[in-house]
Scaffold this motif. Structure first.
Motif, PDB file in Angstrom:
ATOM      1  N   GLY A 168     -50.235 -40.723 -15.120  1.00  0.00           N
ATOM      2  CA  GLY A 168     -51.632 -40.330 -15.140  1.00  0.00           C
ATOM      3  C   GLY A 168     -51.937 -39.190 -14.199  1.00  0.00           C
ATOM      4  O   GLY A 168     -52.941 -38.487 -14.354  1.00  0.00           O
ATOM      5  N   TYR A 169     -51.068 -38.998 -13.197  1.00  0.00           N
ATOM      6  CA  TYR A 169     -51.243 -37.890 -12.260  1.00  0.00           C
ATOM      7  C   TYR A 169     -50.302 -36.723 -12.554  1.00  0.00           C
ATOM      8  O   TYR A 169     -50.292 -35.731 -11.843  1.00  0.00           O
ATOM      9  CB  TYR A 169     -50.998 -38.375 -10.822  1.00  0.00           C
ATOM     10  CG  TYR A 169     -51.984 -39.429 -10.366  1.00  0.00           C
ATOM     11  CD1 TYR A 169     -53.352 -39.162 -10.340  1.00  0.00           C
ATOM     12  CD2 TYR A 169     -51.551 -40.690  -9.973  1.00  0.00           C
ATOM     13  CE1 TYR A 169     -54.257 -40.126  -9.923  1.00  0.00           C
ATOM     14  CE2 TYR A 169     -52.450 -41.658  -9.550  1.00  0.00           C
ATOM     15  CZ  TYR A 169     -53.801 -41.369  -9.531  1.00  0.00           C
ATOM     16  OH  TYR A 169     -54.706 -42.323  -9.121  1.00  0.00           O
ATOM     17  N   ASN A 170     -49.481 -36.899 -13.596  1.00  0.00           N
ATOM     18  CA  ASN A 170     -48.562 -35.833 -14.015  1.00  0.00           C
ATOM     19  C   ASN A 170     -47.593 -35.431 -12.913  1.00  0.00           C
ATOM     20  O   ASN A 170     -47.283 -34.254 -12.744  1.00  0.00           O
ATOM     21  CB  ASN A 170     -49.350 -34.601 -14.486  1.00  0.00           C
ATOM     22  CG  ASN A 170     -48.502 -33.653 -15.326  1.00  0.00           C
ATOM     23  OD1 ASN A 170     -47.582 -34.098 -16.028  1.00  0.00           O
ATOM     24  ND2 ASN A 170     -48.788 -32.367 -15.251  1.00  0.00           N
ATOM     25  N   VAL A 171     -47.105 -36.426 -12.157  1.00  0.00           N
ATOM     26  CA  VAL A 171     -46.116 -36.125 -11.124  1.00  0.00           C
ATOM     27  C   VAL A 171     -44.752 -36.729 -11.444  1.00  0.00           C
ATOM     28  O   VAL A 171     -43.732 -36.261 -10.945  1.00  0.00           O
ATOM     29  CB  VAL A 171     -46.568 -36.606  -9.731  1.00  0.00           C
ATOM     30  CG1 VAL A 171     -47.779 -35.842  -9.263  1.00  0.00           C
ATOM     31  CG2 VAL A 171     -46.834 -38.096  -9.723  1.00  0.00           C
ATOM     32  N   GLY A 172     -44.718 -37.769 -12.293  1.00  0.00           N
ATOM     33  CA  GLY A 172     -43.446 -38.365 -12.667  1.00  0.00           C
ATOM     34  C   GLY A 172     -42.792 -39.141 -11.541  1.00  0.00           C
ATOM     35  O   GLY A 172     -43.325 -39.270 -10.444  1.00  0.00           O
ATOM     36  N   LEU A 173     -41.610 -39.659 -11.834  1.00  0.00           N
ATOM     37  CA  LEU A 173     -40.818 -40.411 -10.863  1.00  0.00           C
ATOM     38  C   LEU A 173     -39.449 -39.766 -10.699  1.00  0.00           C
ATOM     39  O   LEU A 173     -38.911 -39.231 -11.671  1.00  0.00           O
ATOM     40  CB  LEU A 173     -40.658 -41.865 -11.318  1.00  0.00           C
ATOM     41  CG  LEU A 173     -41.922 -42.736 -11.247  1.00  0.00           C
ATOM     42  CD1 LEU A 173     -41.706 -44.044 -11.995  1.00  0.00           C
ATOM     43  CD2 LEU A 173     -42.288 -43.018  -9.783  1.00  0.00           C
TER      44      LEU A 173
END
Length: 342
Positions: A168-173
């Motif tokens: 949802g924050y477009n940062v990924g893991l």
């Protein structure tokens, strides 16, 4: 010169500040200055202005006096004690310059600098504006993007709002979670799962009400000192285990540091250019240290700027200065001289 080395305080980096201040005070004494060590928060009721800067001085005893207050910090904060301790402002007014060896929130966020500006006290390092901008990682990242300094993508979260998934924050893991205004990697987490991300967010909020979530950059970590607008040699930081967290920063043997860094001349020049650009974008003055990651493709990302970097002989900025042939005492002297120019 008569110099107050101001250290200690009540941040999570109090002990590192005392170590920095002790080493700086000793170095300035070696240079012939009448330097004394004072705790910004607890002061020293025994110091009298008439003989505040003696010819003979026991720096280790002064550091021990400061550590004697370590168990009183929470009680003093609960009592809402005013920030500047007994005799601090009085003695600082008598000094030719105050060397700020403070680390963390109430030393690097611009408040001390603003107070000194109002009182006409000369000090080392950046002014209140640059200090405040650099201390706020959320704001500094925004300024980096607007100023053309590459930085990892990310978002700022505020306590009380609903926390989404990393997608949802477009940062990924994996991703990095850290307090917006912390230092020395206190409260910084690398989350590799959604569960770990949610736990890291909750933990980071225990330090501050505003946190930063950013994309994790896999690669090599570097730092570049900037003194009087000039970039120093690049130093590479390679923790033996994990990332460059509080333990790896301050526990001997935890990190391999190489200066000058073993990268190409082109990469060195580019990283130094970005460091100076970051320094200027944040309106820093006199000296700072700028931290970077470089991925396997050679792409560089600026993480943050530190306006009062650690000042022990084995700290990063002194190591960079040593690569230029400067002793630790020479560096301390230079930081005073460039600060006096302003």
């Amino acid at each position: 010169m008569n110099i107050v080395v101001l250290a200690g305080g009540i941040s999570t980096e109090r002990e590192i500040s005392i170590v920095s201040g002790t080493q700086v005070c000793k170095a300035l004494r070696e240079k012939g200055h009448r330097a004394i060590l004072m705790d910004v928060y607890f002061g020293n009721v025994e110091i009298q202005p008439a003989n505040a800067f003696p010819e003979n001085y026991d720096t280790d005893a002064a550091a021990a006096y400061m550590r004697g207050f370590d168990g009183n910090i929470e009680a003093a904060k609960a009592a809402q004690k005013e920030f500047f301790g007994p005799k601090v402002l009085e003695i600082c007014r008598e000094a030719d310059v105050v060397f700020l060896a403070l680390h963390g929130e109430n030393g690097e966020n611009g408040k001390v600098q603003a107070a000194f500006d109002l009182l006409g006290i000369v000090y080392t390092g950046s002014g209140y504006l640059g200090s405040a901008l650099a201390m706020d990682k959320a704001l500094s990242k925004k300024l980096f993007r607007e100023g053309g300094v590459p930085t990892p993508g990310g978002v700022t979260l505020h306590q009380g709002e609903t926390v989404k998934s990393t997608a949802g924050y477009n940062v990924g893991l994996p991703c990095v979670v850290k307090p917006s205004c912390g230092g020395s990697s206190v409260g910084v987490f690398i989350a590799e799962t959604e569960e770990a991300f949610q736990a890291a967010v909750a933990e980071a909020f225990s330090y501050e009400s505003e946190i930063v979530v950013e994309s994790y950059i896999k690669g090599r970590e570097f730092s570049v000192g900037v003194v009087d607008g000039e970039a120093y040699p690049v130093i590479e930081i390679a923790p033996i285990e994990g990332f460059y967290d509080y333990k790896n920063k301050y526990q001997a043997g935890s990190t391999i540091e190489t200066c000058p860094a073993e990268i190409s001349a082109e990469q060195t020049a580019r990283m130094q250019e970005y460091a100076v650009l970051a320094y200027n974008v944040l309106k820093l003055e006199n000296y700072a240290r700028v931290d970077f990651m470089m991925d396997d493709n050679g792409d560089m990302y600026c993480l943050e700027a530190n306006t009062l970097p650690g000042m022990t002989p084995t700290s990063l900025l002194p190591q960079e200065a040593a690569a230029l042939g400067m002793t630790f005492a020479d560096l301390c002297e230079k930081l005073i001289q460039v600060s006096l120019k302003k």
